[in-house]
Design a protein around this motif. Sequence first.
Motif, PDB file in Angstrom:
ATOM      1  N   MET A  50       0.844  -1.200   0.000  1.00 16.79           N
ATOM      2  CA  MET A  50       0.000   0.000   0.000  1.00 16.79           C
ATOM      3  C   MET A  50       0.881   1.253   0.000  1.00 16.79           C
ATOM      4  SD  MET A  50      -2.823  -1.178   2.805  1.00 16.79           S
ATOM      5  CE  MET A  50      -1.603  -1.613   4.015  1.00 16.79           C
ATOM      6  N   GLU A  56      -0.845   6.156   7.493  1.00 22.50           N
ATOM      7  CA  GLU A  56       0.275   5.669   8.315  1.00 22.50           C
ATOM      8  C   GLU A  56       0.845   6.792   9.163  1.00 22.50           C
ATOM      9  OE1 GLU A  56       0.982   2.612   8.727  1.00 22.50           O
ATOM     10  OE2 GLU A  56       0.069   1.623   6.999  1.00 22.50           O
ATOM     11  N   TYR A 249      -7.042  -4.869   6.421  1.00 24.82           N
ATOM     12  CA  TYR A 249      -7.094  -4.152   5.138  1.00 24.82           C
ATOM     13  C   TYR A 249      -7.159  -5.165   4.005  1.00 24.82           C
ATOM     14  CZ  TYR A 249      -1.950  -4.758   5.568  1.00 24.82           C
ATOM     15  OH  TYR A 249      -0.693  -5.266   5.757  1.00 24.82           O
ATOM     16  N   ALA A 262      -3.255  -6.986   8.332  1.00 28.71           N
ATOM     17  CA  ALA A 262      -2.119  -7.753   8.827  1.00 28.71           C
ATOM     18  C   ALA A 262      -2.102  -7.621  10.332  1.00 28.71           C
ATOM     19  CB  ALA A 262      -0.814  -7.213   8.253  1.00 28.71           C
ATOM     20  N   ARG A 305       8.373  -6.696  10.322  1.00 27.68           N
ATOM     21  CA  ARG A 305       8.586  -5.286   9.965  1.00 27.68           C
ATOM     22  C   ARG A 305       9.754  -4.747  10.799  1.00 27.68           C
ATOM     23  NH1 ARG A 305       3.206  -5.875  11.442  1.00 27.68           N
ATOM     24  NH2 ARG A 305       1.623  -5.508   9.854  1.00 27.68           N
ATOM     25  N   ARG A 330       6.271   0.065   8.685  1.00 28.86           N
ATOM     26  CA  ARG A 330       5.143  -0.331   7.836  1.00 28.86           C
ATOM     27  C   ARG A 330       5.232   0.289   6.447  1.00 28.86           C
ATOM     28  NH1 ARG A 330       0.418  -1.931  10.576  1.00 28.86           N
ATOM     29  NH2 ARG A 330      -0.775  -1.034   8.878  1.00 28.86           N
TER      30      ARG A 330
HETATM   31  N1  GLY Z   1       2.105  -1.562   5.496  1.00 26.89           N
HETATM   32  C1  GLY Z   1       1.116  -2.342   6.095  1.00 26.89           C
HETATM   33  C2  GLY Z   1       1.593  -3.268   7.121  1.00 26.89           C
HETATM   34  O1  GLY Z   1       2.744  -3.170   7.545  1.00 26.89           O
HETATM   35  O2  GLY Z   1       0.832  -4.092   7.556  1.00 26.89           O
END
Ligand code: GLY
Length: 371
Positions: A50, A56, A249, A262, A305, A330
Motif C-alpha cells: 500500500m 500511516e 485491510y 495484517a 517489519r 510499515r
Molecule cells: N504496510 C502495512 C503493514 O505493515 O501491515
Amino acid sequence: MTTKNFDIAIIGGGVIGLALARALQKSDASIAIFDAGREIPPASFAAAGMLSPSFELADGNAEVAEALYRFGAYSLSRWSDFAATLEDETGASIDYRTDGTLGVANSTDELEAWREQTDRVASLGGDVAMITGDEARALEPALASTIIGAMLAPKDAQVDPRRLMAALTKSLCAKQITARITTVKKDGHCYHIKASDGEAFNARTVVYAGGAVSGLVAKEIVFPVKGEATAIGLSEGIVRRVIRHRDAYLCPKAGGRMVIGASEMRGRDDLEIDASAIAHLRTNAALIVPESENAKELERWSGLRPGTADGAPILGRNADGCFLALGHYRNGILHTPAATEAMAALILGNTQTPEIAAALRAFSPDRLVTT
Ligand code: GLY
C-alpha cells in the motif's frame, strides 16, 4: 578462501537495498548486495504494497510524525515515475495501481477516528475527504451495507511488492550474494565484511539496508514487529481500491488475488503463522466485504517489519561512516523511491531536493543512537 573486493556493499536485499543498488549502478561502481535468503526473508516479501501516507500517521513526537507524513507523501509523488521507468527498463509488470484508498467505518467510534485523521492529514496539506456510507458503496459496491462512512484518499496507490522485487532484481547488474553478514570492521578507508559461513569481503562503502533481525544493529534501535497476512481468490474488479479498516485491510492484486493484512506483534522475531490471527483477519475482512467470507485461501504468510521507537526510518551514517537506510517499519514499499533518492544523494554527494534534505535532518540516526 579469497577475499572479494567491491566499491559498495549493500547489506539487505529488500526493496530499498535493491532499489539503491539500481540507482548506484549508474555510477559504474562495483556493487554487491548481501541478503540472508530464506534464513531471514526481507520484510518486503511479506508487505502488502500500500502506498498510503495518509493512513500511516505516527503517534508521539509531532515533529517526527509530520516529517514522516511529508516523506511518505513525497515518495508517493515519485512512485509513478519510479514504476514507469522500472517497468520500461525490465519489461516486467509490478502491478502499480492508482485507484486510491478508502478507510471504512462500521461504528460511530471508527467514523470519528477517520474524521480526526482526515483533519490531521488535511492540516498537513494532504488530499483526503470524508464521504458517506452510500458514497463509499457507490465507489465500491462490494462494501457491506453496515459501512456508515469512510475516509477517501483518492491519490493513494499500491504495487505488488513481490513483483517489485523481481523487477528490481532483473534491473540489476550488481552482484547478489546470499550470505548473512555478521561483522563489518572499519580499517582506514576500507571495510572488512565477514559472513556467517566465514567468507570475507572488502568494500570502500557500506550501506546497512537490512531488516529487523540483521544482527548488525542493536535491537533497541531496530526491532521486529511481526505481521501475519493471507491472500484469497476474489475476481478482479469486485474491489478496486485498497480498503482499510481498524482491524484489517484488503488490497486487490492482479489475477484475482486479494491480500488481507495484517496482524501486528512487537518483539516477536519468529515466522510462525498463528491460525487465529489469520481467522481474525478473515472475519474482519468479511465484515467489510461480505463476498470475501467464502473465498478460497490462496496463501498465508508472516514477516518481520523493522520497527523503530518513533515509527520513522533511519537515514544517515553511523559512527564508523557506514550508511544506514533502516527501520521503515510499515512503510518500506512506500518509501522506496524517496529513500533511494536520499541515500544516493548522501553516498554520491548529489544535490538534495528540499524534501530530501528535510528528511535527512529528521531521520538522522542521532535521534535514536545515543552512544
Ligand atoms: N504496510 C502495512 C503493514 O505493515 O501491515
